[in-house]
Write a protein that holds these residues in place. Structure first.
Motif, PDB file in Angstrom:
ATOM      1  N   ALA A   1       0.855  -1.188   0.000  1.00 33.44           N
ATOM      2  CA  ALA A   1       0.000   0.000   0.000  1.00 33.44           C
ATOM      3  C   ALA A   1       0.891   1.237   0.000  1.00 33.44           C
ATOM      4  O   ALA A   1       2.114   1.145   0.157  1.00 33.44           O
ATOM      5  N   SER A   2       0.273   2.400  -0.150  1.00 32.54           N
ATOM      6  CA  SER A   2       1.036   3.649  -0.075  1.00 32.54           C
ATOM      7  C   SER A   2       1.579   3.842   1.341  1.00 32.54           C
ATOM      8  O   SER A   2       1.066   3.266   2.309  1.00 32.54           O
TER       9      SER A   2
ATOM     10  N   ILE B   1      -8.977   9.951  -0.213  1.00 32.40           N
ATOM     11  CA  ILE B   1      -8.500  10.450   1.075  1.00 32.40           C
ATOM     12  C   ILE B   1      -6.973  10.381   1.069  1.00 32.40           C
ATOM     13  O   ILE B   1      -6.368   9.928   0.094  1.00 32.40           O
ATOM     14  N   LEU B   2      -6.355  10.781   2.149  1.00 34.18           N
ATOM     15  CA  LEU B   2      -4.910  10.685   2.301  1.00 34.18           C
ATOM     16  C   LEU B   2      -4.446   9.258   2.002  1.00 34.18           C
ATOM     17  O   LEU B   2      -4.952   8.294   2.566  1.00 34.18           O
ATOM     18  N   GLY B   3      -3.483   9.130   1.076  1.00 35.66           N
ATOM     19  CA  GLY B   3      -2.895   7.829   0.768  1.00 35.66           C
ATOM     20  C   GLY B   3      -3.699   6.956  -0.171  1.00 35.66           C
ATOM     21  O   GLY B   3      -3.269   5.842  -0.503  1.00 35.66           O
ATOM     22  N   SER B   4      -4.860   7.416  -0.619  1.00 36.69           N
ATOM     23  CA  SER B   4      -5.721   6.552  -1.435  1.00 36.69           C
ATOM     24  C   SER B   4      -5.148   6.340  -2.833  1.00 36.69           C
ATOM     25  O   SER B   4      -4.560   7.241  -3.429  1.00 36.69           O
TER      26      SER B   4
ATOM     27  N   ASP C   1      -8.754  18.321  -3.135  1.00 39.33           N
ATOM     28  CA  ASP C   1      -8.616  17.887  -1.747  1.00 39.33           C
ATOM     29  C   ASP C   1      -7.163  18.098  -1.351  1.00 39.33           C
ATOM     30  O   ASP C   1      -6.273  17.420  -1.873  1.00 39.33           O
ATOM     31  N   PRO C   2      -6.899  19.054  -0.448  1.00 40.94           N
ATOM     32  CA  PRO C   2      -5.505  19.354  -0.099  1.00 40.94           C
ATOM     33  C   PRO C   2      -4.794  18.234   0.642  1.00 40.94           C
ATOM     34  O   PRO C   2      -3.582  18.313   0.864  1.00 40.94           O
ATOM     35  N   THR C   3      -5.511  17.167   1.029  1.00 35.82           N
ATOM     36  CA  THR C   3      -4.867  16.075   1.768  1.00 35.82           C
ATOM     37  C   THR C   3      -4.280  15.007   0.859  1.00 35.82           C
ATOM     38  O   THR C   3      -3.591  14.099   1.346  1.00 35.82           O
ATOM     39  N   CYS C   4      -4.548  15.064  -0.451  1.00 29.00           N
ATOM     40  CA  CYS C   4      -4.048  13.996  -1.325  1.00 29.00           C
ATOM     41  C   CYS C   4      -3.918  14.486  -2.761  1.00 29.00           C
ATOM     42  O   CYS C   4      -4.603  15.419  -3.168  1.00 29.00           O
ATOM     43  N   PRO C   5      -3.023  13.847  -3.542  1.00 25.51           N
ATOM     44  CA  PRO C   5      -2.915  14.217  -4.949  1.00 25.51           C
ATOM     45  C   PRO C   5      -4.193  13.866  -5.696  1.00 25.51           C
ATOM     46  O   PRO C   5      -4.929  12.958  -5.289  1.00 25.51           O
TER      47      PRO C   5
END
Length: 338
Positions: A51-52, A95-98, A121-125
């Motif tokens: 996973a990431s 989401i973060l890391g998705s 979404d500033p939490t993820c690319p």
């Protein structure tokens, strides 16, 4: 060899036979590829997890450092080989890391999109369009009725309510992973600089976001506030279950707020006791699902965990071959990915 002959759904999840791995399995397996950290996709107890970096960190936070015997952090865009199967992870924007996962085997390219969204979404690319022969897409909001407003519009509703009801504590129901942090950052982007108060269940993951370099501003545990009357006119974030829980009774003159894509449905808002429903989703709405299918331009669309029939019908009208892919265990509302 068509992907339907080597990519199978069973009681554990989606299994790639030649690669001998599962994607987002519900039970303990030898090799698990995990798209993101929501509990209906990421479980503890596997022998090996790929996973990431962020998803592994989320899983450790939720399940402990020993959540899997072997933990492999993948690099986005870089292929990993399982027997003769090449696997590459790409951003999903959920989401973060998705991530979404590209599987290449026997001349076919299959993209397992996991959960994804197309908005900022500033939490993820952002979601990356990956051309393929088969796109496996979710259909959480796979009905034409679902058209999500901009998050800025919904945050403005919350801030307006604070001005109109300055004596009321605004208790916002938001899932601990993804939705909580996205609401916080949207408030910050709207210029809200005051401390935001958190239910204890939100603390660990907000701390993890900070550790991973995502600044959330001043956050204060509700348990640190000696006189709860001081929370009048403040924003408190808590799990959705807290809106009707004994815990909320200690807060002054609560205005229940719920942040979810399901808040477009009045019956869902009423069910959640939401006086102020905020339509904030971490999934695509109907136009964005169709946009994604058009841009990916696969030969086939396999539709899973959601409103399969409508999206299959529309995909076929658009000229794509479509089928349902029934996967066990994915519950977008209860596990926190709505």
């Amino acid at each position: 060899m068509h992907p339907s002959t080597w990519l199978k759904a069973d009681d554990t999840g989606l299994y790639c036979e030649p690669g001998q791995f599962y994607i987002d399995p519900m039970n303990d397996v030898s090799t698990a590829l995990v798209t993101h950290g929501h509990a209906d996709h990421a479980r503890a107890g596997h022998h090996s997890v790929y996973a990431s970096t962020e998803t592994l960190a989320i899983m450790k936070t939720r399940y402990g450092d020993e959540m899997a015997t072997h933990q492999h952090a993948i690099t986005l865009g870089k292929s990993v080989t399982f027997n003769d199967v090449a696997v590459t992870f790409f951003p999903a924007g959920h989401i973060l890391g998705s991530t979404q996962i590209l599987i290449e085997y026997a001349g076919y390219r299959v993209v397992v999109s996991g959960d994804y969204k197309r908005r900022h979404d500033p939490t993820c690319p952002p979601f990356e369009v990956v051309p393929c022969d088969v796109l496996i897409t979710e259909a959480t909001f796979g009905l034409p009725v679902f058209k999500h407003p901009p998050i800025e519009h919904e945050i403005d509703k919350l801030l307006h309510s604070l001005r109109v009801f300055p004596e009321r504590c605004h208790l916002v129901g938001a899932y601990a992973l993804g939705k909580c942090q996205r609401v916080i950052l949207a408030l910050r982007e709207a210029g809200y600089e005051k401390p935001i108060y958190l239910h204890g269940a939100q603390l660990k993951l907000c701390d993890l976001y900070e550790q991973l370099g995502i600044s959330l501003g001043a956050l204060i545990p509700v348990s640190d506030v000696a006189d709860k009357k001081a929370l009048a006119g403040e924003i408190v974030l808590a799990p959705p279950s807290a809106l009707a829980d004994r815990w909320s009774r200690s807060l002054p003159n609560v205005r229940p707020v719920m942040a979810s894509g399901w808040m477009q449905i009045r019956a869902r808002a009423k069910q959640r006791n939401a006086e102020l429903p905020l339509i904030i989703s971490d999934h695509c709405d109907w136009p964005e699902l169709l946009q994604t299918i058009e841009e990916v331009n696969p030969k086939e669309v396999w539709v899973t965990h959601g409103r399969e029939d409508a999206l299959m019908y529309q995909a076929e009208k658009m000229g794509f071959k479509a089928r349902a892919l029934s996967l066990v265990g994915y519950d977008e509302e209860e596990q926190g990915g709505d």
